[in-house]
Structures are given as structure tokens and as C-alpha cells.
Design a protein around this motif. Structure first.
Motif, short mmCIF file in Angstrom:
data_model
loop_
_atom_site.label_atom_id
_atom_site.label_comp_id
_atom_site.label_asym_id
_atom_site.label_seq_id
_atom_site.Cartn_x
_atom_site.Cartn_y
_atom_site.Cartn_z
N PRO A 168 0.80 -1.23 0.00
CA PRO A 168 0.00 0.00 0.00
C PRO A 168 0.83 1.28 0.00
O PRO A 168 0.42 2.28 -0.60
CB PRO A 168 -0.83 -0.12 1.28
CG PRO A 168 -0.91 -1.58 1.54
CD PRO A 168 0.40 -2.14 1.09
N SER A 169 2.00 1.27 0.65
CA SER A 169 2.78 2.49 0.76
C SER A 169 3.33 2.96 -0.59
O SER A 169 3.76 4.11 -0.73
CB SER A 169 3.95 2.30 1.74
OG SER A 169 4.81 1.27 1.29
N THR A 170 3.31 2.10 -1.60
CA THR A 170 3.79 2.50 -2.93
C THR A 170 2.70 3.17 -3.75
O THR A 170 2.96 3.67 -4.84
CB THR A 170 4.32 1.29 -3.71
OG1 THR A 170 3.24 0.36 -3.93
CG2 THR A 170 5.44 0.60 -2.95
N SER A 171 1.46 3.19 -3.25
CA SER A 171 0.35 3.80 -3.98
C SER A 171 0.06 5.21 -3.46
O SER A 171 -0.14 5.40 -2.26
CB SER A 171 -0.91 2.95 -3.83
OG SER A 171 -2.04 3.63 -4.37
N LYS A 172 0.03 6.17 -4.36
CA LYS A 172 -0.24 7.56 -3.99
C LYS A 172 -1.70 7.77 -3.58
O LYS A 172 -2.03 8.79 -2.97
CB LYS A 172 0.09 8.48 -5.16
CG LYS A 172 1.55 8.45 -5.58
CD LYS A 172 1.77 9.32 -6.81
CE LYS A 172 3.22 9.25 -7.28
NZ LYS A 172 3.43 10.05 -8.52
N THR A 173 -2.58 6.83 -3.97
CA THR A 173 -4.02 7.02 -3.72
C THR A 173 -4.58 6.09 -2.65
O THR A 173 -5.79 6.06 -2.42
CB THR A 173 -4.80 6.80 -5.04
OG1 THR A 173 -4.35 5.59 -5.66
CG2 THR A 173 -4.59 7.96 -5.99
N TYR A 174 -3.72 5.32 -1.98
CA TYR A 174 -4.18 4.38 -0.97
C TYR A 174 -4.64 5.11 0.29
O TYR A 174 -3.99 6.04 0.77
CB TYR A 174 -3.08 3.39 -0.61
CG TYR A 174 -3.46 2.48 0.54
CD1 TYR A 174 -4.23 1.36 0.32
CD2 TYR A 174 -3.05 2.76 1.84
CE1 TYR A 174 -4.61 0.52 1.36
CE2 TYR A 174 -3.40 1.93 2.90
CZ TYR A 174 -4.19 0.80 2.65
OH TYR A 174 -4.55 -0.02 3.70
N LYS A 175 -5.77 4.65 0.84
CA LYS A 175 -6.27 5.18 2.11
C LYS A 175 -6.87 4.04 2.93
O LYS A 175 -7.52 3.14 2.38
CB LYS A 175 -7.37 6.23 1.88
CG LYS A 175 -6.92 7.48 1.17
CD LYS A 175 -8.11 8.43 0.97
CE LYS A 175 -7.69 9.69 0.21
NZ LYS A 175 -8.85 10.57 -0.03
N ARG A 176 -6.67 4.10 4.23
CA ARG A 176 -7.41 3.21 5.12
C ARG A 176 -8.73 3.88 5.45
O ARG A 176 -8.80 5.10 5.65
CB ARG A 176 -6.63 2.95 6.40
CG ARG A 176 -5.46 1.99 6.21
CD ARG A 176 -4.83 1.68 7.55
NE ARG A 176 -3.62 0.88 7.39
CZ ARG A 176 -2.79 0.59 8.39
NH1 ARG A 176 -3.04 1.06 9.60
NH2 ARG A 176 -1.72 -0.16 8.17
N ILE A 177 -9.77 3.08 5.54
CA ILE A 177 -11.10 3.62 5.82
C ILE A 177 -11.32 3.68 7.33
O ILE A 177 -11.08 2.69 8.04
CB ILE A 177 -12.18 2.76 5.13
CG1 ILE A 177 -12.03 2.94 3.61
CG2 ILE A 177 -13.57 3.13 5.60
CD1 ILE A 177 -13.01 2.13 2.81
N PRO A 178 -11.78 4.82 7.85
CA PRO A 178 -11.95 4.95 9.30
C PRO A 178 -13.15 4.16 9.82
O PRO A 178 -14.07 3.82 9.09
CB PRO A 178 -12.16 6.45 9.48
CG PRO A 178 -12.70 6.92 8.18
CD PRO A 178 -12.05 6.07 7.14
N GLY A 202 -7.25 4.17 14.27
CA GLY A 202 -8.66 4.50 14.00
C GLY A 202 -9.17 3.87 12.72
O GLY A 202 -10.25 4.19 12.23
N ALA A 203 -8.40 2.91 12.15
CA ALA A 203 -8.79 2.26 10.90
C ALA A 203 -9.77 1.13 11.17
O ALA A 203 -9.74 0.47 12.21
CB ALA A 203 -7.56 1.72 10.19
N CYS A 204 -10.65 0.91 10.20
CA CYS A 204 -11.64 -0.16 10.28
C CYS A 204 -10.97 -1.50 9.98
O CYS A 204 -10.24 -1.63 8.99
CB CYS A 204 -12.76 0.11 9.28
SG CYS A 204 -14.07 -1.13 9.28
#
Length: 471
Positions: A168-178, A202-204
Motif C-alpha cells: 500500500p505504501s507505494t500507492s499515492k491514492t491508498y487510504k485506510r477507511i476509518p 482509528g482504521a476499520c
């Protein structure tokens, strides 16, 4: 795979390790995806669908055998039976569509391939995830809602897969959902497991468990989904798995196409329409094995062939599964000798089950009619595992195999030719590719669906079949 009810004996130590874990780390690679004619964007786009055996792997693992496939298929069937045993029966009423006007003129189609070479009897597509996109082999499953794939740093365990594991850290658009998000709140309905919240971030945290004791645990996430170089979705919700164990072969994860708000179908429906279709190519070295498969997402695929439709039956307790009404089975044009009431059992069409299962009364009548004709031309042979009706000879060399028709409500059906009804287990041993079940349930497996175009018009609650859909 189909989600099962939560278990008290679940791996709580693994789960809490996830809850308090930190961020993920690095690596991935690109796999080529063919784009179609740019003009197709107005009408849609098609992606190829593969049986797993079509994907060559350099991994030093033993080849996926037919016995392996049968074992995994039995686990799948037990999972379905378990779900139905814990839920109320299917209503025979037909879902009323909210509108007959299909929205979303675009069509998205991807290659669909056999999964034998990555350790699965199912089918996979290549999807891209992240920015820049990295591509992964994902099993297509109409019985699963949440899509997920394995993610670095694999805090607990990641099984061996053919592609580099997503970082995931290599993706500029990755987000964890709260945890406060509506998507997190939807997880209970989609996975049958309540979500939890990471105290550290605080991630789901999701838990996707399956009836065969397979599971995936990790962070509910969002990223850019790429289905071709020119088509994608900027806010695709999926599971980023940190502990993934079970019968997934060497696939990176699962694409869920069940009728659920978190499925890939639902997430893409605003753009393409609430419908999809596929054509599964043949497998196990059957005739016509050179045919290619495809997965199409969008309502445009519903008009590409002369489909015959059957109503999609409603089950308010299990709304994500696709139920049909099986009314008749014929062999060589004659209905099998079984009471009409024998067909009044839940019937699921499922891309993740390989061999079609029928209640014993129906199967026995089908077997008797089939053997009566086949035994006049071919010597019978001992059965193999769950396949108890076998003959000496190869599928390719068997001429005049009696056609089996599975007929559904409204007259739609599957006319099974030799490559749908017979499977060559080994050289010179060919078996009827259907099996009995002691439970009151029918499951239409992917082997019987091969080379047919199967259309799921979810918006209008119907499923269609058209012969000769693969090219």
C-alpha cells in the motif's frame, strides 16, 4: 468462497494483533492488460476471464490436481449448505425491479481465465490497484461480497501467490477507511462478521471468514481500481489482508460479485449499470479449450447476445446470493423420471463451485437415464471421488453423448454438450460431471456454465443464458 457465521473459536490473538498494528511497507509489479478499441468506451469495454490453468507460474509448487479441485469444491459446497442451514428458506416470489430503464451505457470487460495453474478450480481476472497501478490475479466469485487481496507487510500470514504482494505504501491514492465510515458499518452485512477498530490508527478492521475455515483479516481500504489502461474507479473499497489462510490457491485475493453494496458490482454500478455477464472458457483439456473467456460489467452486455432469461428469486435473509428456479431436467430430450416437487429446493448459480450438485432423487433419475444411453456405446468404469458415473474413453472420442438440459423458470436453461456434462479425469477415464448431495439444495457449478454467456441483470432481477458466448 461464501462467508460463514462468526465463530467463538476464531483466532482472537491474530485479530487483536491486527487491531493494534502499525502501517504497512513495500513492493509490487505490473502485468500487461490489453485495452480495446477507444471507440468502445462509449459502448463499453471488455476484460478477459481466465481459468487458472492458463496462468503460468514460476513457483516451485506441485501442480494443482483434479483431486485437489474436488476437495476444495466439497468444502465450497459444505459452506453453501452451512449458510442455508442457518438461514430461512428462499422465497419463491420474484423480486420486483425498481425500474426497467437500465442506466450506465458504458460496458467494462476484462479477460477471464482458468485458475488451475494458481491452485484453484475457479476463474480469475487481472485487476490493477493503486497509483501507479500494480496488477494482480484475482478469483471471480459471485458468492462473495467483499473484495480483498493480500497486503504487505503481511503482519500475520500471507499465502504464496503468483504476483508480488501489494504494498500500500507505494500507492499515492491508498487510504485506510476509518471506523466511523458507512462502509465500515456495512461490513457486518457483507461478511457476516462485525468490524472492529484499530486503537492505534482509528482504521476499520474487517474479518472475512468462510464456511471451509478459510479467512482473510485486515484493514478496510480504498484505492484506485484499474480494469484497463483507460477505465477505472477512483474510490474502490476493498480489504487489505494481513492474515489470509485457506483455499485460495495462489491467487492474490477475491473479487466479490455478490448482490451486496460493498461488492465490486455495486461499486461500479453507478457508472456502468447494475449488471454483469461472463463467459467461462473450458478447462481440464476439454474440446474447444482455445476459447477465451471474458467478464463484462455493465448493462450493455445484456443486449450483445439473444439471451433467454429466468427470474432471480428473492431471499431476504441471504440477499447476496443468486437463486434460480430449476423446473425440469431432460436427457436426450426426455424429462427424467422424478416428481415435480423434487425440484422445489433452493437452487444457487455459483461461479465458485465447480461441479453441479443435485439432490439425490434428481441426481439418481438423471444418472439412470444417462447411463441407459451411454452404456450401450461405452464400457462403464469405477467412480472417482464424488463422481460415481464413469466410462472408458476420452471426451474427445465420445460421439453422440446425450444432451442434458437444465431448464429454469420461464424456459431459460443450459443445454449441456459433452464438454459441459463429461470430464476426463485421466487418460481413458471420463466421468459425468455432476454429483449428488444429501441436502435439499441444488448448485449450478462453473463446469456446466462453461462456454455459455451468463448475464446477471441484477437491476431487473433476472439471469440470462446464451450458448456460444466464448470466442
Amino acid at each position: 468462497m461464501l462467508q460463514k457465521l462468526p465463530s467463538e473459536v476464531y483466532k482472537m490473538t491474530i485479530f487483536w494483533f491486527l487491531v493494534f498494528s502499525a502501517h504497512l511497507a513495500t513492493a509490487s509489479s505490473v502485468v500487461e492488460v490489453q485495452d480495446k478499441d477507444p471507440r468502445q468506451k462509449k459502448e463499453g469495454m471488455q476484460l478477459k476471464l481466465y481459468h487458472v490453468k492458463g496462468l503460468e507460474s514460476s513457483l516451485s509448487t506441485s501442480p494443482f490436481s483434479f483431486s485437489d479441485m474436488i476437495k476444495k469444491d466439497e468444502e465450497r459446497v459444505r459452506s453453501l449448505q452451512s449458510i442455508l442451514a442457518n438461514k430461512e428458506g428462499v422465497s419463491n416470489s420474484v423480486t420486483t425491479a425498481s425500474s426497467d430503464k437500465l442506466k450506465g451505457p458504458n460496458l467494462l470487460t476484462t479477460p477471464l481465465k482458468s485458475g488451475l495453474s494458481i491452485g484453484s478450480g475457479n476463474y480469475y481476472v487481472k485487476i490493477g490497484l493503486g497509483t501507479p497501478a500494480k496488477y494482480f490475479s484475482m478469483i471471480v466469485d459471485t458468492g462473495s461480497s467483499l473484495s480483498w487481496l493480500q497486503c504487505q507487510p503481511c503482519l500475520i500470514y500471507c499465502h504464496e501467490q503468483v504476483d508480488p504482494i501489494f504494498t500500500p505504501s507505494t500507492s499515492k491514492t491508498y487510504k485506510r477507511i476509518p471506523c466511523s465510515s458507512p462502509q465500515c458499518s456495512s461490513l457486518k452485512a457483507s461478511t457476516l462478521n462485525a468490524p472492529s477498530c484499530s486503537n492505534a490508527t482509528g482504521a476499520c478492521v474487517y474479518k472475512a471468514s468462510y464456511g471451509d475455515n478459510s479467512f482473510s483479516n485486515g484493514y478496510l481500504s480504498q484505492d484506485f481500481l484499474t480494469l484497463s489502461p483507460s477505465e477505472g474507479s477512483s474510490a474502490f473499497v476493498y480489504g487489505c489482508g494481513q492474515d489470509n489462510q485457506g483455499l485460495f490457491g495462489r491467487a492474490a485475493g477475491i473479487i466479490g460479485l455478490a448482490n451486496d453494496k460493498l461488492s465490486m458490482l455495486a461499486q461500479l454500478s453507478k457508472k456502468y449499470g447494475n449488471a454483469f455477464s461472463y463467459c467461462l472458457p473450458t478447462s481440464f483439456s476439454q474440446p474447444n479449450s482455445s476459447l477465451s473467456g471474458s467478464l463484462s460489467i455493465g448493462t450493455s452486455s445484456l443486449t450483445s447476445l439473444p439471451y433467454k432469461f429466468t427470474p432471480l428469486l428473492k431471499n431476504p435473509k441471504i440477499p447476496s446470493l443468486y437463486f434460480l428456479g430449476l423446473t425440469t431436467i431432460t436427457v436426450a430430450g426426455k424429462p427424467i423420471e422424478v416428481s415435480a416437487s423434487s425440484y422445489n429446493v433452493p437452487t444457487i448459480i455459483d461461479s465458485g463451485t465447480v461441479i453441479t450438485r443435485l439432490p439425490e432423487a434428481i441426481y439418481n433419475a438423471l444418472q439412470e437415464s444417462f447411463v441407459k444411453i451411454m452404456s450401450k456405446k461405452y464400457a462403464q468404469a469405477p467412480g472417482f471421488s464424488i463422481l460415481d458415473t464413469c466410462f472408458r474413453g476420452s471426451v474427445k472420442g465420445m460421439a453422440r453423448v446425450p444432451e442434458i438440459q437444465l431448464v429454469f423458470r420461464g424456459g431459460a436453461g443450459l443445454a449441456l454438450q459433452a464438454h459441459n456434462s463429461l470430464i476426463e479425469i485421466e487418460k481413458g477415464l471420463t466421468c459425468l460431471a455432476l454429483a449428488p448431495t444429501a441436502n435439499p439444495i441444488s448448485i449450478i457449478g462453473n463446469y456446466q456454465q462453461q462456454t455459455f454467456k451468463v448475464a446477471y441483470d441484477v437491476a431487473n432481477s433476472k439471469i440470462g443464458f446464451a450458448a456460444g458466448g466464448c470466442k
